[in-house]
Design an enzyme around this catalytic site. Structure first.
Site, short mmCIF file in Angstrom:
data_model
loop_
_atom_site.label_atom_id
_atom_site.label_comp_id
_atom_site.label_asym_id
_atom_site.label_seq_id
_atom_site.Cartn_x
_atom_site.Cartn_y
_atom_site.Cartn_z
N LEU A 66 2.62 12.16 -23.85
CA LEU A 66 3.37 13.38 -24.15
C LEU A 66 3.86 13.36 -25.59
O LEU A 66 4.51 12.40 -26.02
CB LEU A 66 4.56 13.53 -23.20
CG LEU A 66 4.24 13.56 -21.70
CD1 LEU A 66 5.49 13.80 -20.89
CD2 LEU A 66 3.20 14.63 -21.39
N GLY A 81 7.38 5.26 -19.28
CA GLY A 81 7.77 6.10 -20.40
C GLY A 81 7.13 7.47 -20.29
O GLY A 81 7.19 8.13 -19.26
N ASP A 82 6.48 7.92 -21.35
CA ASP A 82 5.82 9.22 -21.34
C ASP A 82 4.30 9.07 -21.29
O ASP A 82 3.57 9.95 -21.73
CB ASP A 82 6.24 10.04 -22.56
CG ASP A 82 5.90 9.33 -23.89
OD1 ASP A 82 5.50 8.16 -23.82
OD2 ASP A 82 6.04 9.96 -24.95
N GLU A 83 3.81 7.96 -20.73
CA GLU A 83 2.38 7.72 -20.66
C GLU A 83 1.89 7.92 -19.22
O GLU A 83 2.44 7.34 -18.28
CB GLU A 83 2.05 6.29 -21.11
CG GLU A 83 2.38 6.06 -22.59
CD GLU A 83 2.03 4.63 -23.00
OE1 GLU A 83 1.66 3.84 -22.13
OE2 GLU A 83 2.16 4.32 -24.20
#
Length: 572
Positions: free
Chosen positions: A448, A489-491
């Site tokens: 993201l 996280g954002d992965e």
């Protein structure tokens, strides 16, 4: 005095009833106790594995933070030679970056930038002191070149991380971290030519980290941690921890003998029961695992364990045992007094009860006993029904708890998506299936864009809402047979099975990219983010899961380096 046949038969029936009910009651009690104990051991071992994975994930996150700080241009500017005095030397700016990271991670005691010159002089240092973040002034900065975490880290290359042993922090002036258990994570700072100029060090509050990880576990669970020799590092009684730091050795294998198999490397996990005599109090049910930690061959693991009082596990079976004894005594007295009148009526029902209890003890199948009678036989039947129902209810609760722990171990607690372990397993299965069927599949890595900005400006609550919303949009873009997972996280990752044409995978990736670029209405705000998506195809970009993952990761980084909010197919 001669006794009549009725009295003898009554006495015989009463004696038989007492013996039979005693055997059945004891067998049911012993079987129920063993079943509950085995289930508790499995649940405790599962919880220990989950706690261990969460601990390793947090240490990995600290390593990533260390690498991030070491890669900042401001870090390399600060450790450049004083003669050059580059324009980027800004201790205040770097200190503010340290403060932002420590605010987001309350388990960080200290973050420092240490130069390779001047005997390892600290250049920028931020300490935690009673809940406050304290920048250390220039006059109080210290030389640290003689510490192992300094000279060992200075031998590393770019992108490498040093993980220290778990010790008590005796470095003077460490504020809240002084005399507290800590682990140091460090990474070298290099210039463009690859020369090591200094290092970034993060001191982690070990007790605070485990308190946070243990908060989701039942309050009765007690935590243990030891080093590779067996010295306690964490113990329910703080006086037992870090004995070697006080001139004495307190070993985990002396309190829990089976743990010696983990110390010697003969086993990866053990479960054990410690009786009340050994514990000078209540007995314990305990589970321990051997977990990798550190980098040396001799010092590459720690022992992590959880325990709970044995009384908590067998409390219900103890009540059942006492109730069974009371029932047997009452019915025995009544049988002696009334055996002459009820002997014929008693024999049949008792046999049914014995059979029902035997089936229940062996197969755990509840046979409802008729309790319509208002005499002692009806009371016994009702009590045995209650006993079976209580045991079944306890076993059901334990199974539900175990299932919940297994789900927690395989799914991301925030979004409910498969976590890394479950996704890797599905990826392995998908690659094997595609190899057997000679079909095609695709792996997507999704990162993201601008998510950190949302976290920093709107707070972690909005960030969590955004992650959930993004996960739902991605799931809406794929088929039911496909898998969307969160790596952390954002992965995110997406597994597309049975891909007919290569372009189909790219179209799905573009569909996801477009969906994520639409505004998110969260908590009264309209938020915009993008996504960088890397696409790798099987077997063109990798014939195994590791190669395929590396290809998708490389493609994703190329999409991010190209400005983000786009899709990149590996090799194109």
């Amino acid at each position: 005095m001669r006794y009549g046949i009725g009295f003898k038969l009554g006495l015989l029936l009463a004696s038989f009833s007492l013996v039979a009910m005693g055997i059945v009651g004891y067998y049911s009690y012993a079987s129920g106790r063993a079943t509950l104990l085995a289930a508790a051991q499995r649940d405790l071992l599962t919880a220990t594995h989950v706690l261990g994975r969460n601990f390793q994930a947090n240490i990995d996150a600290v390593a990533r933070d260390t690498l991030l700080l070491a890669s900042l241009p401001a870090s390399s500017a600060m450790v450049s030679s004083p003669e050059s005095m580059p324009a980027g030397r800004d201790p205040k700016g770097l200190s503010d970056t340290f403060a932002a990271m420590m605010a987001a991670h309350p388990e960080y005691f200290q973050i420092r930038l240490i130069g390779a010159d001047q005997h390892g002089l600290e250049l920028v240092r931020l300490d935690r002191d009673d809940g406050k973040l304290v920048p250390v002034q220039t006059d109080n900065l210290q030389e640290k070149a003689h510490y192992p975490y300094v000279f060992n880290t200075l031998q590393l290359g770019r992108g490498q991380v040093y993980l220290s042993d778990i010790t008590i922090n005796h470095e003077e002036g460490a504020h809240s971290g002084l005399h507290k258990p800590t682990v140091r994570v460090a990474s070298p700072v290099l210039d463009d030519s690859g020369k090591v100029l200094g290092l970034i060090v993060i001191n982690v509050d070990l007790n605070g980290l485990f308190d946070r990880l243990k908060s989701d576990l039942p309050s009765a669970y007690q935590l243990y941690l030891s080093n590779h020799w067996g010295d306690f590092l964490i113990h329910p009684n703080p006086a037992e921890a870090f004995g070697f730091d006080q001139g004495r050795r307190i070993f985990i294998q002396e309190s829990f003998e089976p743990v010696a198999a983990l110390i010697n490397g003969k086993s990866a996990s053990v479960v054990t029961n410690i009786d009340a005599i050994q514990q000078a109090g209540n007995g314990l049910v305990a589970a321990f695992i051997r977990m990798p930690f550190g980098g040396s061959v001799q010092k590459d693991f720690v022992i992590l364990g959880l325990s709970q009082p044995l009384e908590n596990v067998v409390r219900e079976t103890s009540k059942l045992g006492w109730n069974t004894v009371q029932i047997i005594l009452v019915l025995g007295v009544l049988a002696i007094l009334l055996a002459a009148l009820v002997s014929r009526a008693v024999i049949g029902p008792l046999r049914k009860m014995v059979d029902a209890m035997s089936v229940f003890s062996k197969e755990h199948v509840v046979n409802e006993l008729s309790a319509a009678r208002k005499d002692e036989i009806g009371l016994l039947a009702s009590s045995l029904n209650d006993m079976q129902n209580i045991i079944v209810a306890n076993m059901r609760d334990l199974n539900e708890s175990r299932q919940a722990l297994e789900h927690l171990a395989q799914h991301d607690p925030l979004t409910g998506l498969p976590n890394r372990a479950l996704f890797d397993d599905r990826l392995r299965q998908a690659v094997s299936q595609a190899r057997r069927d000679k079909t095609h599949m695709a792996l997507l890595f999704v990162d993201l864009d601008a998510f950190k900005d949302v976290n920093d400006t709107c707070g972690h609550h909005v960030g969590d809402l955004l992650l959930n919303a993004a996960a739902k949009r991605m799931q809406a873009c794929v088929r039911h047979a496909d898998t969307v997972g969160r790596m952390g996280g954002d992965e995110f990752v997406v597994l597309l099975t049975h891909v007919e044409e290569d372009q189909d995978a790219v179209l799905v990736a573009e569909k996801i990219c477009k969906a994520l670029s639409q505004p998110f209405d969260l908590d009264g705000r309209s938020l915009f983010i993008g996504s960088s998506i890397g696409v790798a195809l099987y077997p063109e970009h990798g014939s195994d899961e590791l190669t395929l993952s590396r290809s998708a990761d490389a493609a994703m980084y190329r999409a991010k380096e190209s400005g983000g909010n786009r899709v990149s197919l590996f090799g194109s």
